[in-house]
Enzyme design. Structure first.
Site, PDB file in Angstrom:
ATOM      1  N   GLY A   1       0.877  -1.149   0.047  1.00  0.00           N
ATOM      2  CA  GLY A   1      -0.147  -0.001   0.146  1.00  0.00           C
ATOM      3  C   GLY A   1       0.891   1.233   0.111  1.00  0.00           C
TER       4      GLY A   1
ATOM      5  N   ASP B   1       1.202   3.841   2.506  1.00  0.00           N
ATOM      6  CA  ASP B   1       1.834   4.323   3.630  1.00  0.00           C
ATOM      7  C   ASP B   1       2.999   3.358   3.849  1.00  0.00           C
TER       8      ASP B   1
ATOM      9  N   ASP C   1      -2.143 -12.862   5.990  1.00  0.00           N
ATOM     10  CA  ASP C   1      -3.552 -12.269   5.794  1.00  0.00           C
ATOM     11  C   ASP C   1      -3.983 -11.755   7.182  1.00  0.00           C
TER      12      ASP C   1
ATOM     13  N   ALA D   1      -5.695  -2.932   5.511  1.00  0.00           N
ATOM     14  CA  ALA D   1      -6.866  -2.674   5.625  1.00  0.00           C
ATOM     15  C   ALA D   1      -7.375  -2.751   4.234  1.00  0.00           C
TER      16      ALA D   1
ATOM     17  N   SER E   1      -9.188  -0.682   2.377  1.00  0.00           N
ATOM     18  CA  SER E   1      -9.288   0.980   2.893  1.00  0.00           C
ATOM     19  C   SER E   1     -10.092   1.660   1.892  1.00  0.00           C
TER      20      SER E   1
ATOM     21  N   TYR F   1     -16.716  -8.435   4.858  1.00  0.00           N
ATOM     22  CA  TYR F   1     -15.283  -8.648   4.711  1.00  0.00           C
ATOM     23  C   TYR F   1     -14.496  -7.529   5.253  1.00  0.00           C
TER      24      TYR F   1
ATOM     25  N   THR G   1      -8.633   6.417  11.389  1.00  0.00           N
ATOM     26  CA  THR G   1      -8.809   7.490  10.477  1.00  0.00           C
ATOM     27  C   THR G   1      -9.784   8.624  10.717  1.00  0.00           C
TER      28      THR G   1
ATOM     29  N   GLU H   1     -12.018   9.815   9.194  1.00  0.00           N
ATOM     30  CA  GLU H   1     -13.757   9.769   9.063  1.00  0.00           C
ATOM     31  C   GLU H   1     -14.407   9.164   9.850  1.00  0.00           C
TER      32      GLU H   1
ATOM     33  N   TYR I   1     -16.775   0.780   6.663  1.00  0.00           N
ATOM     34  CA  TYR I   1     -15.178   0.995   6.787  1.00  0.00           C
ATOM     35  C   TYR I   1     -14.943   1.657   8.046  1.00  0.00           C
TER      36      TYR I   1
ATOM     37  N   LYS J   1     -13.316   0.648  11.433  1.00  0.00           N
ATOM     38  CA  LYS J   1     -12.041   1.389  12.056  1.00  0.00           C
ATOM     39  C   LYS J   1     -12.508   1.882  13.603  1.00  0.00           C
TER      40      LYS J   1
ATOM     41  N   ARG K   1       0.026   6.809  -4.120  1.00  0.00           N
ATOM     42  CA  ARG K   1      -1.531   6.439  -3.871  1.00  0.00           C
ATOM     43  C   ARG K   1      -2.007   5.521  -4.842  1.00  0.00           C
TER      44      ARG K   1
HETATM   45  P1  NAP Z   1      -3.825   1.159   0.941  1.00  0.00           P
HETATM   46  O1  NAP Z   1      -2.895   1.859  -0.156  1.00  0.00           O
HETATM   47  O2  NAP Z   1      -5.052   0.807   0.506  1.00  0.00           O
HETATM   48  O3  NAP Z   1      -3.084  -0.121   1.606  1.00  0.00           O
HETATM   49  C1  NAP Z   1      -3.718  -0.954   2.232  1.00  0.00           C
HETATM   50  C2  NAP Z   1      -2.948  -2.285   2.273  1.00  0.00           C
HETATM   51  O4  NAP Z   1      -3.638  -3.166   3.021  1.00  0.00           O
HETATM   52  C3  NAP Z   1      -2.790  -2.849   1.065  1.00  0.00           C
HETATM   53  O5  NAP Z   1      -1.295  -3.285   0.854  1.00  0.00           O
HETATM   54  C4  NAP Z   1      -3.571  -4.175   0.890  1.00  0.00           C
HETATM   55  O6  NAP Z   1      -2.888  -5.176   0.467  1.00  0.00           O
HETATM   56  C5  NAP Z   1      -3.584  -4.540   2.545  1.00  0.00           C
HETATM   57  N1  NAP Z   1      -4.761  -5.408   2.658  1.00  0.00           N
HETATM   58  C6  NAP Z   1      -5.907  -5.337   2.295  1.00  0.00           C
HETATM   59  N2  NAP Z   1      -6.695  -6.304   2.719  1.00  0.00           N
HETATM   60  C7  NAP Z   1      -5.828  -7.303   3.372  1.00  0.00           C
HETATM   61  C8  NAP Z   1      -5.975  -8.216   3.902  1.00  0.00           C
HETATM   62  N3  NAP Z   1      -7.144  -9.051   4.138  1.00  0.00           N
HETATM   63  N4  NAP Z   1      -4.701  -8.986   4.591  1.00  0.00           N
HETATM   64  C9  NAP Z   1      -3.654  -8.285   4.667  1.00  0.00           C
HETATM   65  N5  NAP Z   1      -3.600  -7.120   3.680  1.00  0.00           N
HETATM   66  C10 NAP Z   1      -4.806  -6.431   3.457  1.00  0.00           C
HETATM   67  O7  NAP Z   1      -3.785   1.965   2.233  1.00  0.00           O
HETATM   68  P2  NAP Z   1      -2.916   3.295   2.654  1.00  0.00           P
HETATM   69  O8  NAP Z   1      -3.677   4.494   2.193  1.00  0.00           O
HETATM   70  O9  NAP Z   1      -1.583   2.985   2.342  1.00  0.00           O
HETATM   71  O10 NAP Z   1      -3.557   3.420   4.263  1.00  0.00           O
HETATM   72  C11 NAP Z   1      -2.754   2.605   5.371  1.00  0.00           C
HETATM   73  C12 NAP Z   1      -3.835   2.444   6.516  1.00  0.00           C
HETATM   74  O11 NAP Z   1      -3.857   3.625   6.827  1.00  0.00           O
HETATM   75  C13 NAP Z   1      -5.090   1.768   6.123  1.00  0.00           C
HETATM   76  O12 NAP Z   1      -5.307   0.905   7.205  1.00  0.00           O
HETATM   77  C14 NAP Z   1      -6.014   2.777   5.774  1.00  0.00           C
HETATM   78  O13 NAP Z   1      -7.153   2.361   6.318  1.00  0.00           O
HETATM   79  C15 NAP Z   1      -5.400   3.750   6.795  1.00  0.00           C
HETATM   80  N6  NAP Z   1      -5.686   5.523   6.593  1.00  0.00           N
HETATM   81  C16 NAP Z   1      -5.396   5.652   5.331  1.00  0.00           C
HETATM   82  C17 NAP Z   1      -5.581   7.090   5.118  1.00  0.00           C
HETATM   83  C18 NAP Z   1      -5.222   7.633   3.676  1.00  0.00           C
HETATM   84  O14 NAP Z   1      -5.608   8.743   3.514  1.00  0.00           O
HETATM   85  N7  NAP Z   1      -4.319   7.192   3.107  1.00  0.00           N
HETATM   86  C19 NAP Z   1      -6.170   7.832   6.067  1.00  0.00           C
HETATM   87  C20 NAP Z   1      -6.516   7.526   7.329  1.00  0.00           C
HETATM   88  C21 NAP Z   1      -6.303   6.024   7.553  1.00  0.00           C
HETATM   89  P3  NAP Z   1      -3.062  -5.571  -1.304  1.00  0.00           P
HETATM   90  O15 NAP Z   1      -2.050  -4.699  -2.048  1.00  0.00           O
HETATM   91  O16 NAP Z   1      -2.672  -7.134  -1.460  1.00  0.00           O
HETATM   92  O17 NAP Z   1      -4.279  -5.241  -1.473  1.00  0.00           O
HETATM   93  O1  G4F Z   2     -10.135   9.565  -2.177  1.00  0.00           O
HETATM   94  P1  G4F Z   2     -11.305   9.060  -1.613  1.00  0.00           P
HETATM   95  O2  G4F Z   2     -11.922   7.487  -2.045  1.00  0.00           O
HETATM   96  O3  G4F Z   2     -10.972   8.977  -0.311  1.00  0.00           O
HETATM   97  P2  G4F Z   2     -11.939   8.738   1.025  1.00  0.00           P
HETATM   98  O4  G4F Z   2     -13.240   8.244   1.085  1.00  0.00           O
HETATM   99  O5  G4F Z   2     -12.054  10.060   1.819  1.00  0.00           O
HETATM  100  O6  G4F Z   2     -11.172   7.643   1.972  1.00  0.00           O
HETATM  101  C1  G4F Z   2      -9.786   8.034   2.267  1.00  0.00           C
HETATM  102  O7  G4F Z   2      -9.362   8.661   3.192  1.00  0.00           O
HETATM  103  C2  G4F Z   2      -9.701   8.216   4.533  1.00  0.00           C
HETATM  104  C3  G4F Z   2      -9.221   9.042   5.724  1.00  0.00           C
HETATM  105  O8  G4F Z   2      -9.859  10.309   5.684  1.00  0.00           O
HETATM  106  C4  G4F Z   2      -9.221   6.816   4.933  1.00  0.00           C
HETATM  107  F1  G4F Z   2      -9.458   6.515   5.862  1.00  0.00           F
HETATM  108  C5  G4F Z   2      -9.553   5.836   3.656  1.00  0.00           C
HETATM  109  O9  G4F Z   2      -8.922   4.658   3.866  1.00  0.00           O
HETATM  110  C6  G4F Z   2      -9.273   6.297   2.363  1.00  0.00           C
HETATM  111  O10 G4F Z   2      -7.634   6.469   2.234  1.00  0.00           O
HETATM  112  O11 G4F Z   2     -12.846  10.171  -1.952  1.00  0.00           O
HETATM  113  C7  G4F Z   2     -12.312  11.176  -1.409  1.00  0.00           C
HETATM  114  C8  G4F Z   2     -13.817  12.096  -1.984  1.00  0.00           C
HETATM  115  C9  G4F Z   2     -15.045  11.341  -1.331  1.00  0.00           C
HETATM  116  O12 G4F Z   2     -16.005  12.267  -0.856  1.00  0.00           O
HETATM  117  C10 G4F Z   2     -15.789  10.704  -2.737  1.00  0.00           C
HETATM  118  O13 G4F Z   2     -17.055  10.551  -2.722  1.00  0.00           O
HETATM  119  O14 G4F Z   2     -13.593  12.181  -3.297  1.00  0.00           O
HETATM  120  C11 G4F Z   2     -15.099  11.715  -3.704  1.00  0.00           C
HETATM  121  N1  G4F Z   2     -15.249  11.258  -5.222  1.00  0.00           N
HETATM  122  C12 G4F Z   2     -15.976  11.882  -6.069  1.00  0.00           C
HETATM  123  N2  G4F Z   2     -15.662  11.072  -7.085  1.00  0.00           N
HETATM  124  C13 G4F Z   2     -14.549  10.348  -5.447  1.00  0.00           C
HETATM  125  C14 G4F Z   2     -14.845   9.923  -6.685  1.00  0.00           C
HETATM  126  N3  G4F Z   2     -13.983   9.222  -4.758  1.00  0.00           N
HETATM  127  C15 G4F Z   2     -13.266   8.222  -5.537  1.00  0.00           C
HETATM  128  N4  G4F Z   2     -12.465   7.288  -4.965  1.00  0.00           N
HETATM  129  N5  G4F Z   2     -13.497   7.958  -6.885  1.00  0.00           N
HETATM  130  C16 G4F Z   2     -14.199   8.960  -7.609  1.00  0.00           C
HETATM  131  O15 G4F Z   2     -14.492   8.937  -8.811  1.00  0.00           O
END
Ligand code: NAP
Ligand code: G4F
Length: 361
Positions: free
Chosen positions: A11, A13, A58, A82, A84, A95, A127, A129, A155, A159, A190
């Site tokens: 992922g 991060d 896993d 996650a 995510s 799931y 998170t 949200e 989700y 969390k 990303r």
């Molecule tokens: P990400 O790119 O979606 O990475 C999530 C990772 O979890 C992926 O490597 C995925 O593996 C792995 N995963 C999913 N299902 C799994 C399972 N069943 N068993 C083991 N691994 C699994 O997310 P990220 O943006 O790096 O975020 C890292 C963490 O921070 C997540 O927990 C997310 O919910 C949380 N978070 C993210 C944000 C954000 O804005 N990025 C903000 C707040 C919190 P695969 O590659 O194999 O699918």
């Molecule tokens: O980029 P998003 O999918 O991120 P979202 O839903 O905010 O969630 C991400 O941030 C969270 C932390 O605040 C994490 F916990 C979570 O794991 C993830 O990393 O969507 C951002 C916004 C939403 O309001 C969505 O409805 O963009 C809007 N959006 C508009 N069109 C879209 C789209 N989002 C996605 N993914 N794809 C679209 O086409």
């Protein structure tokens, strides 16, 4: 040498965090789940590192987890794995719950079973949200770690449990366990199913005549976007403290998805004009009136978080953490990176190499 156990580094991060930990001389145990295709592009450059070991696991598998934690006995665990994606969690709530919420519980239990609860520090990727901004969307008010929580998707419900079970293990077993309440953070690493990268990749392709249009849904949603490189530093800092505490990590600046679209097109010198009729919004290239962006109900979410902006003063004061990137700088970096990868792909194609279309975005 400290040992870190990082779930999951395919992922966004995970890829940055592992780089950071290796630069600080950690022995990193990198956890990956089995995949039929290659999904390690973000960390391929680290494979030669000697303090870097890959294990298969896993989130749904307790047996192997207990074995791994007992054998490795890590000093620090960062739980980043996650399902995510918020929209996907409405399609797969069970799931999502099993992996995000019970998966966190499995990790905490494994720490206890391995008898390392007094020595191992645990970071839970919580998170932003968990807070639903709309009801607090008042400029005179701001919100902190203590503000009321109101998760708006399966989700976020999962969390929320994961956050409270982490707090509960801290209180019950005196563990060093803490939650990083991170607001949206993005980067060139990303995955493209999230909105910022979907936009920057589409803009790069459109500018190179490789894609005609970008389809989005809620353009008015507001997000407090930071750079993932800054945010993994905050994760690391949280585990270096004397006391385990939860921290909000945010930039305290919020912008709409619409702003992000505009900035991205500005990077490739395309000026847009939009025309709007209810949900039928379309954006046109002012130079030739080609339609480049359309709203598509396929990306609809049954419940939406429309507004996110939070106060990270506690982290800034206690962790001495401060974001280095602005959202505009990050957008610029992402568009430039995407243009570069698509240009490279085109050159390879022109030389007869087959490029696998990896993404449905
Ligand atoms: P990400 O790119 O979606 O990475 C999530 C990772 O979890 C992926 O490597 C995925 O593996 C792995 N995963 C999913 N299902 C799994 C399972 N069943 N068993 C083991 N691994 C699994 O997310 P990220 O943006 O790096 O975020 C890292 C963490 O921070 C997540 O927990 C997310 O919910 C949380 N978070 C993210 C944000 C954000 O804005 N990025 C903000 C707040 C919190 P695969 O590659 O194999 O699918
Ligand atoms: O980029 P998003 O999918 O991120 P979202 O839903 O905010 O969630 C991400 O941030 C969270 C932390 O605040 C994490 F916990 C979570 O794991 C993830 O990393 O969507 C951002 C916004 C939403 O309001 C969505 O409805 O963009 C809007 N959006 C508009 N069109 C879209 C789209 N989002 C996605 N993914 N794809 C679209 O086409």
């Amino acid at each position: 040498m400290k040992k870190a156990f990082v779930t999951w580094i395919t992922g966004q991060d995970g890829s940055y965090l592992v780089e950071l930990l290796l630069s600080k001389w950690y022995e990193v145990h990198w956890i990956k789940r089995r995949s039929s295709s290659f999904n390690t592009s973000r960390i391929d450059h680290l494979f030669e590192e000697k303090d870097f070991t890959i294990h298969y696991w896993d989130l749904s598998d307790s047996t192997n987890l207990i074995k791994l934690i007992s054998e490795i006995k890590p000093d620090e665990i960062y739980n980043l794995a996650a399902q995510s994606h918020v929209a996907v969690s409405f399609d797969m709530p069970e799931y999502t719950a099993d992996t995000v919420w019970i998966g966190t519980l499995r990790l905490l239990e494994a720490i206890k079973v391995a008898w390392i609860e007094k020595t191992c520090k645990f970071y839970q990727a919580s998170t932003s949200e968990l807070f639903w901004g709309l009801e607090y969307n008042r400029p005179e008010a701001w919100y902190t770690e203590e503000s009321p929580m109101h998760p708006r998707s399966p989700y976020w419900c999962a969390k929320l449990y994961a956050m409270w079970i982490t707090r509960n293990y801290k209180e019950s077993y005196n563990m060093f366990a803490c939650n990083g309440i991170l607001f949206n953070h993005e980067s060139p690493n990303r995955w493209e199913t999230f909105v910022t990268r979907k936009i920057t990749m589409a803009v790069a392709k459109i500018s190179l005549w490789l894609q005609e249009k970008l389809y989005l849904w809620n353009l008015d949603a507001k997000r407090d976007w930071g750079h993932a490189k800054d945010y993994v530093e905050a994760m690391y800092l949280m585990l270096q403290q004397d006391e385990p505490k939860d921290y909000v990590i945010s930039t305290w600046v919020t912008n709409t998805v619409r702003d992000f679209v505009n900035w991205s097109f500005e990077e490739v010198w395309i000026e847009l004009e939009w025309k709007w009729k209810w949900e039928d919004e379309k954006w046109y290239n002012k130079a030739n009136w080609e339609c480049l962006v359309e709203v598509d109900s396929r990306y609809f979410r049954p419940a939406e978080v429309d507004f996110l902006l939070w106060d990270s003063t506690k982290a800034r004061k206690e962790l001495w953490w401060t974001p280095k990137y602005t959202v505009r700088e990050m957008c610029k970096e992402m568009v430039a990176y995407d243009i570069q990868i698509f240009k490279k792909q085109e050159i390879l194609k022109n030389h007869g190499y087959e490029i696998l279309e990896q993404y449905e975005i």
